[in-house]
Scaffold this motif. Sequence first.
Motif, PDB file in Angstrom:
ATOM      1  N   ASP A   1       0.826  -1.197   0.047  1.00 55.42           N
ATOM      2  CA  ASP A   1      -0.063   0.023  -0.052  1.00 55.42           C
ATOM      3  C   ASP A   1       0.834   1.298   0.166  1.00 55.42           C
ATOM      4  OD1 ASP A   1       0.803  -0.424   2.643  1.00 55.42           O
ATOM      5  OD2 ASP A   1      -0.893   0.353   3.482  1.00 55.42           O
ATOM      6  N   GLN A   2       2.213   1.256   0.343  1.00 56.55           N
ATOM      7  CA  GLN A   2       2.998   2.367   0.063  1.00 56.55           C
ATOM      8  C   GLN A   2       3.826   2.480  -1.192  1.00 56.55           C
ATOM      9  OE1 GLN A   2       5.291   0.890   3.502  1.00 56.55           O
ATOM     10  NE2 GLN A   2       4.476   1.929   5.180  1.00 56.55           N
ATOM     11  N   ALA A   3       3.731   1.346  -1.681  1.00 58.31           N
ATOM     12  CA  ALA A   3       4.638   1.458  -3.040  1.00 58.31           C
ATOM     13  C   ALA A   3       4.219   0.214  -3.834  1.00 58.31           C
ATOM     14  CB  ALA A   3       6.060   1.307  -2.716  1.00 58.31           C
TER      15      ALA A   3
ATOM     16  N   GLY B   1      20.174  10.096  -5.161  1.00 63.14           N
ATOM     17  CA  GLY B   1      19.396  11.307  -5.480  1.00 63.14           C
ATOM     18  C   GLY B   1      18.011  11.173  -4.950  1.00 63.14           C
ATOM     19  N   VAL B   2      17.587  12.380  -4.475  1.00 66.56           N
ATOM     20  CA  VAL B   2      16.234  12.510  -4.093  1.00 66.56           C
ATOM     21  C   VAL B   2      15.291  13.374  -4.467  1.00 66.56           C
ATOM     22  CG1 VAL B   2      14.885  12.935  -1.579  1.00 66.56           C
ATOM     23  CG2 VAL B   2      17.304  11.773  -1.602  1.00 66.56           C
ATOM     24  N   ASP B   3      14.167  13.019  -4.777  1.00 64.22           N
ATOM     25  CA  ASP B   3      13.093  14.051  -5.338  1.00 64.22           C
ATOM     26  C   ASP B   3      11.716  13.865  -4.494  1.00 64.22           C
ATOM     27  OD1 ASP B   3      11.896  15.863  -6.942  1.00 64.22           O
ATOM     28  OD2 ASP B   3      11.748  14.934  -8.568  1.00 64.22           O
ATOM     29  N   GLY B   4      11.443  14.617  -3.609  1.00 63.63           N
ATOM     30  CA  GLY B   4      10.265  14.651  -3.057  1.00 63.63           C
ATOM     31  C   GLY B   4      10.084  13.182  -2.125  1.00 63.63           C
ATOM     32  N   GLU B   5       9.201  12.336  -2.473  1.00 58.61           N
ATOM     33  CA  GLU B   5       9.002  11.176  -1.708  1.00 58.61           C
ATOM     34  C   GLU B   5       9.816   9.840  -2.117  1.00 58.61           C
ATOM     35  OE1 GLU B   5       7.078  11.515   1.248  1.00 58.61           O
ATOM     36  OE2 GLU B   5       7.312  13.642   0.496  1.00 58.61           O
ATOM     37  N   ILE B   6      10.450  10.213  -3.274  1.00 54.93           N
ATOM     38  CA  ILE B   6      11.147   8.980  -3.838  1.00 54.93           C
ATOM     39  C   ILE B   6      12.637   9.453  -3.993  1.00 54.93           C
ATOM     40  CG2 ILE B   6      11.477   7.840  -6.352  1.00 54.93           C
ATOM     41  CD1 ILE B   6       8.634   7.701  -4.947  1.00 54.93           C
ATOM     42  N   ALA B   7      13.395   8.286  -3.632  1.00 59.49           N
ATOM     43  CA  ALA B   7      14.875   8.129  -3.720  1.00 59.49           C
ATOM     44  C   ALA B   7      15.586   7.207  -4.473  1.00 59.49           C
ATOM     45  CB  ALA B   7      15.602   8.243  -2.265  1.00 59.49           C
ATOM     46  N   MET B   8      16.602   7.518  -5.280  1.00 62.51           N
ATOM     47  CA  MET B   8      17.305   6.434  -6.020  1.00 62.51           C
ATOM     48  C   MET B   8      18.942   6.272  -5.547  1.00 62.51           C
ATOM     49  SD  MET B   8      17.843   6.140 -10.037  1.00 62.51           S
ATOM     50  CE  MET B   8      18.835   7.533 -10.183  1.00 62.51           C
ATOM     51  N   VAL B   9      19.194   5.123  -5.214  1.00 60.76           N
ATOM     52  CA  VAL B   9      20.834   4.924  -4.929  1.00 60.76           C
ATOM     53  C   VAL B   9      21.296   4.131  -5.838  1.00 60.76           C
ATOM     54  CG1 VAL B   9      22.252   3.932  -3.230  1.00 60.76           C
ATOM     55  CG2 VAL B   9      20.069   5.000  -2.243  1.00 60.76           C
ATOM     56  N   THR B  10      22.196   4.573  -6.413  1.00 56.60           N
ATOM     57  CA  THR B  10      23.041   3.797  -7.463  1.00 56.60           C
ATOM     58  C   THR B  10      24.271   3.314  -6.998  1.00 56.60           C
ATOM     59  OG1 THR B  10      23.904   5.463  -8.652  1.00 56.60           O
ATOM     60  CG2 THR B  10      22.059   4.426  -9.440  1.00 56.60           C
TER      61      THR B  10
ATOM     62  N   THR C   1       7.998   6.762   3.777  1.00 54.70           N
ATOM     63  CA  THR C   1       6.644   6.191   4.198  1.00 54.70           C
ATOM     64  C   THR C   1       6.665   6.957   5.726  1.00 54.70           C
ATOM     65  OG1 THR C   1       7.815   4.224   5.299  1.00 54.70           O
ATOM     66  CG2 THR C   1       6.909   4.030   3.193  1.00 54.70           C
ATOM     67  N   GLU C   2       5.567   6.501   6.409  1.00 56.03           N
ATOM     68  CA  GLU C   2       5.434   6.925   7.948  1.00 56.03           C
ATOM     69  C   GLU C   2       6.569   6.166   8.686  1.00 56.03           C
ATOM     70  OE1 GLU C   2       1.572   6.332   9.263  1.00 56.03           O
ATOM     71  OE2 GLU C   2       0.794   7.911   7.781  1.00 56.03           O
ATOM     72  N   GLN C   3       7.051   5.190   8.216  1.00 58.94           N
ATOM     73  CA  GLN C   3       7.797   4.460   9.037  1.00 58.94           C
ATOM     74  C   GLN C   3       9.627   5.054   8.474  1.00 58.94           C
ATOM     75  OE1 GLN C   3       5.409   2.508   7.251  1.00 58.94           O
ATOM     76  NE2 GLN C   3       4.186   2.918   9.049  1.00 58.94           N
ATOM     77  N   GLY C   4       9.534   5.676   7.677  1.00 57.64           N
ATOM     78  CA  GLY C   4      10.919   6.105   7.057  1.00 57.64           C
ATOM     79  C   GLY C   4      10.915   5.721   5.618  1.00 57.64           C
ATOM     80  N   TRP C   5      12.251   5.700   5.212  1.00 55.96           N
ATOM     81  CA  TRP C   5      12.570   5.105   3.857  1.00 55.96           C
ATOM     82  C   TRP C   5      12.492   3.876   3.737  1.00 55.96           C
ATOM     83  CZ3 TRP C   5      12.385   8.641   0.076  1.00 55.96           C
ATOM     84  CH2 TRP C   5      12.542  10.244   0.233  1.00 55.96           C
TER      85      TRP C   5
END
Length: 146
Positions: free
Chosen positions: A38-40, A83-92, A122-126
């Motif tokens: 439900d979060q993703a 990289g972070v944009d709002g509620e989404i982050a990407m780690v390479t 999320t409410e619990q963190g990333w």
Amino acid sequence: MKSRQEIVDRVAEANAEFYQAIETGDIDLMDRVWANEDQAPDLVCVNPGWPMLRGRAEIMRAWSLVMANIPYIQYVLTETHVGVDGEIAMVTCEENVLTAEEDNPGFVAGGQVVTTNLFVRTEQGWRLWSHHASPVMLEEDEGTDD
């Protein structure tokens, strides 16, 4: 409000927890690392040599199998970028992986994998939304004549 660096640090911590879960065989930590459906929606996991895994249940079942069957694994992460944009982050990153076999304790194998990990806030963190890992084919030494 958190600074950009604080957010990047939190994402990096979530990424580190993913690898810690694998190295320690901690399925409870792995369960906390991944987002809930439900979060993703449409959670995805791609590991080298495996078919694409979709959905939380399938992903957790696969990680349980991996953790139960690998006696030793260690990751040395290099070239890590967040990289972070709002509620989404990407780690390479590059995963430099060391493994050992249970029936041959002196044997250690290594390999390199390039990875993209997507996280959602999320409410619990990333939490992890997608893990995609692809092996890097290392060239043989050209100077040897075998």
